[in-house]
Design an enzyme around this catalytic site. Structure first.
Site, PDB file in Angstrom:
ATOM      1  N   ASN A  43       9.470 -17.748 -89.443  1.00  0.00           N
ATOM      2  CA  ASN A  43      10.442 -17.036 -89.114  1.00  0.00           C
ATOM      3  C   ASN A  43      11.352 -16.222 -90.224  1.00  0.00           C
ATOM      4  O   ASN A  43      11.874 -15.494 -90.153  1.00  0.00           O
ATOM      5  CB  ASN A  43      11.583 -17.909 -88.224  1.00  0.00           C
ATOM      6  CG  ASN A  43      11.147 -18.044 -87.006  1.00  0.00           C
ATOM      7  OD1 ASN A  43      10.304 -17.323 -86.362  1.00  0.00           O
ATOM      8  ND2 ASN A  43      11.578 -19.136 -86.094  1.00  0.00           N
ATOM      9  N   CYS A  44      11.371 -17.230 -91.332  1.00  0.00           N
ATOM     10  CA  CYS A  44      11.921 -16.576 -92.608  1.00  0.00           C
ATOM     11  C   CYS A  44      11.169 -15.481 -93.169  1.00  0.00           C
ATOM     12  O   CYS A  44      12.061 -14.338 -93.620  1.00  0.00           O
ATOM     13  CB  CYS A  44      12.218 -17.727 -93.549  1.00  0.00           C
ATOM     14  SG  CYS A  44      13.369 -19.172 -93.032  1.00  0.00           S
TER      15      CYS A  44
END
Length: 158
Positions: A43-44
């Site tokens: 996600n990052c």
């Protein structure tokens, strides 16, 4: 997390480009300051690529994007290089910036996925926090920054 209307805590830090950045030197620009948990996590990575892909549009609005995580400097540099990030990224190894912006969960030593949009006067104008809806998070930040840029270009009301 800090509230809208709060003066943004000032900081000085070394970026992955090897130079220094301070919030004071960005005064007069809109600052999109985003905090993420860890470099190279799915996600990052999606979030950072999203800011990378929107970076030129955000710069055209008179803003600067700054990414912050508590990763070590070497990891943050590899992350920025691997994903061709053109905006400044900070390795907040001592967690001082993350603490000042109150981005940690109350009990866990993990940072929230939070983005602060700081207005041209250094005041927090928007706070965005979506732990898992990364695309929604990015879309809301970009839309808000566009709106803020347009409002700040308008002459004062009489």
């Amino acid at each position: 997390m800090l509230a809208v209307g709060t003066p943004a805590p000032v900081f000085v830090a070394r970026t992955t480009r090897g130079d220094s950045i301070s919030l004071r030197e960005l005064h007069g620009r809109i600052v999109v300051l985003y905090f993420f948990r860890r470099a190279f996590t799915p996600n990052c990575t999606v979030e950072t690529k999203g800011f990378r892909d929107n970076y030129e549009d955000l710069v055209q609005l008179g803003s600067e994007v700054v990414g912050v995580s508590c990763d070590d400097y070497a990891t943050q540099c590899r992350f920025a290089s691997t994903h061709d990030v053109r905006f400044p990224m900070i390795a907040d190894e001592d967690r001082s910036i993350s603490r000042a912006y109150d981005v940690f969960f109350p009990i866990l030593p993990l940072a929230h996925r939070v983005t602060y949009v700081i207005d041209r006067d250094g005041v927090i104008a928007g706070v965005f926090n979506h732990e898992f809806q990364v695309i929604k998070h990015l879309d809301e930040v970009v839309r808000f920054t566009r709106d803020l840029a347009m409002r700040s270009k308008l002459p004062p009301a009489r």
